[in-house]
Scaffold this active site. Structure first.
Site, PDB file in Angstrom:
ATOM      1  N   ASP A 295       0.563  -1.112   0.212  1.00  0.00           N
ATOM      2  CA  ASP A 295       0.104   0.047  -0.133  1.00  0.00           C
ATOM      3  C   ASP A 295       0.823   1.167   0.048  1.00  0.00           C
ATOM      4  O   ASP A 295       2.152   1.533  -0.470  1.00  0.00           O
ATOM      5  CB  ASP A 295      -0.862  -0.024   1.563  1.00  0.00           C
ATOM      6  CG  ASP A 295      -0.520   0.013   2.520  1.00  0.00           C
ATOM      7  OD1 ASP A 295       1.296   0.730   2.896  1.00  0.00           O
ATOM      8  OD2 ASP A 295      -1.437  -0.201   3.910  1.00  0.00           O
TER       9      ASP A 295
ATOM     10  N   VAL B 104       1.797   3.353   2.197  1.00  0.00           N
ATOM     11  CA  VAL B 104       3.157   3.929   3.049  1.00  0.00           C
ATOM     12  C   VAL B 104       3.983   3.069   3.584  1.00  0.00           C
ATOM     13  O   VAL B 104       4.455   2.832   4.480  1.00  0.00           O
ATOM     14  CB  VAL B 104       2.450   4.244   4.594  1.00  0.00           C
ATOM     15  CG1 VAL B 104       1.663   5.613   4.241  1.00  0.00           C
ATOM     16  CG2 VAL B 104       1.343   3.579   4.659  1.00  0.00           C
ATOM     17  N   LYS B 105       4.053   1.867   2.626  1.00  0.00           N
ATOM     18  CA  LYS B 105       4.858   0.985   2.806  1.00  0.00           C
ATOM     19  C   LYS B 105       6.083   0.952   1.717  1.00  0.00           C
ATOM     20  O   LYS B 105       6.453   1.968   1.233  1.00  0.00           O
ATOM     21  CB  LYS B 105       4.140  -0.429   2.409  1.00  0.00           C
ATOM     22  CG  LYS B 105       3.141  -0.819   3.225  1.00  0.00           C
ATOM     23  CD  LYS B 105       3.476  -1.012   4.845  1.00  0.00           C
ATOM     24  CE  LYS B 105       2.255  -1.771   5.753  1.00  0.00           C
ATOM     25  NZ  LYS B 105       1.002  -0.486   5.426  1.00  0.00           N
ATOM     26  N   ILE B 106       7.469   0.091   3.049  1.00  0.00           N
ATOM     27  CA  ILE B 106       8.741   1.142   2.056  1.00  0.00           C
ATOM     28  C   ILE B 106       9.131   0.462   0.426  1.00  0.00           C
ATOM     29  O   ILE B 106       9.492   1.385   0.508  1.00  0.00           O
ATOM     30  CB  ILE B 106       9.785  -0.294   3.412  1.00  0.00           C
ATOM     31  CG1 ILE B 106      11.327   0.090   2.236  1.00  0.00           C
ATOM     32  CG2 ILE B 106       9.455  -1.643   2.990  1.00  0.00           C
ATOM     33  CD1 ILE B 106      12.380  -0.505   3.145  1.00  0.00           C
TER      34      ILE B 106
END
Ligand SMILES: Cc1ncc(COP(=O)(O)O)c(C=O)c1O
Length: 398
Positions: free
Chosen positions: A183, A185-187
């Protein structure tokens, strides 16, 4: 943590490949594609990077957990053990299948406490799902041993720790199944998306079919494909997969940047004797997406959290007072506020939430602050930030 901070030409190039041929769907339309199969390509690269035999892309991390559970045959009335500190997706995905989430205490790793896991096993338990929160991991050796003794399935949720390893193996590749979120906001991000990882042929076949209405994906005519079992639509689009592909190729660089920034802040905070950093299990290497530490008590932690905000330090989470990731504020789960009827078996299975107080989890989460490590900071910004953090936390302590 968020890979979106460094979006650039690589993401644009992959996206344009898809837009240029106009095939936004991951299956079919072979003639129009000009050889572009972004989802398939990303699956193969995930398998290489995360060292698993199979990766199945899906539409979200939440979908990845549901698909992983379904692929392992977990459903009505089965119990799945999860930590009290996690994301709401963990219990949502379990309840979607009519199964029962059994929340148990965490320890100073901020993940499942193996003792609490053992104590929660019943004849209905089918799986243990450690959630590798904030860039680090659960004690996977101990959890694997418990699974072996009790014949349980181990499902890792490594959504917040892509790029971390345990005893040299990437998180997500160690359990029977692994799940990750792509998603925003993931790395590494695809905008929205997720993946199920496994070395098990049967689980992979199940995940492949289940995430696409049960299609067997044999041949080149979707209309002629058979449906060996019921499925659903958890497909990722080619647009999302294209962005994810460019981001995955940058994972090592992102982890290296995070490690550099994390180390500067950690070294600065190490001057404060009252700070205790989270425990990383032996043999674990974090993804450095968060720096997590404990202060002596709740009052000091609340003060430190407020001081950090006052001096402009963003993205430092005190999850005890936050609605997102911790059992304390999940009244909608405790009161089973559902739009549709929930089975009596699940209602009965969730009754423990009315009385259980999770004191051990409170002991850790009340005193924990987890600070996001960003990719776009300059070295001088990180240094300034770490100085301000030392001041804010010291002010809360004395
Ligand atoms: C640990 C964990 N699992 C699952 C998810 C769900 O991922 P998604 O937002 O892609 O559905 C998240 C999202 O934040 C998460 O942090």
């Amino acid at each position: 943590m968020p890979g979106f901070e460094l979006f650039g030409d690589k993401e644009r190039k992959e996206l344009n490949d898809v837009l240029d041929n106009g095939v936004l769907m991951r299956y079919g339309f072979d003639g129009m594609r000009n050889g572009h199969w972004k989802a398939k390509e990303l699956e193969r690269e995930l398998e290489n990077v995360l060292k698993v035999k199979h990766a199945q892309l899906v539409s979200s991390g939440t979908a990845a957990v549901s698909v992983a559970l379904a692929s392992a045959g977990i459903g009505a009335g089965d119990e799945v053990i999860i930590p009290t500190f996690t994301f709401v997706a963990s219990f949502e995905a379990i309840m979607m299948l009519g199964a029962i989430p059994v929340l148990v205490d965490i320890d100073d790793t901020l993940t499942l406490n193996p003792k609490a896991v053992k104590a929660a096993i019943t004849s209905k338990t089918k799986a243990i799902m450690p959630v590798h929160m904030c860039g680090s991991m659960a004690n996977l050796d101990e959890l694997q041993a418990i699974c072996k003794i009790h014949n349980l399935i181990l499902i890792e949720d490594s959504s917040q720790a892509t790029g971390a390893t345990y005893k040299g193996k990437p998180l997500g590749s160690i359990g029977d199944l692994g799940c990750l979120s792509l998603d925003f906001v993931k790395i590494i991000t695809a905008g929205e998306g997720g993946a199920v990882l496994t070395n098990n042929e049967k689980y992979y076949r199940h995940a492949d079919h289940y995430s696409d209405h049960g299609h067997d994906h044999v041949g080149k005519d979707r209309g002629a494909e058979t449906h060996p079992f019921l499925g659903y639509n958890f497909r990722i689009s080619e647009l999302h997969a294209a962005v994810g592909l460019a981001q995955l190729r940058r994972l090592d660089d992102f982890v290296a940047i995070q490690k550099k920034n994390y180390t500067i802040i950690r070294d600065a905070l190490s001057q404060i004797p009252e700070i205790q950093f989270r425990t990383v299990p032996e043999g674990g290497e974090e993804s450095y997406s968060f720096l997590s530490f404990f202060l002596p008590d709740l009052e000091t932690t609340r003060k430190a959290s407020a001081h950090l905000k006052d001096v402009g330090i963003d993205a430092c989470f005190h999850y005890y007072d936050n609605n997102w990731h911790y059992i304390r504020k999940w009244d909608h789960l405790k009161d089973i506020k559902s739009l549709y009827p929930i089975s009596n078996e699940v209602k009965e299975g969730l009754r423990y939430l009315q009385t259980k107080t999770f004191e051990e989890s409170n002991h850790f989460i009340a005193r924990n602050i987890s600070c996001l490590i960003k990719l776009s900071w300059t070295e001088s910004e990180v240094k300034q930030r770490s100085e301000k953090m030392v001041q804010a936390i010291t002010a809360a302590l004395y």
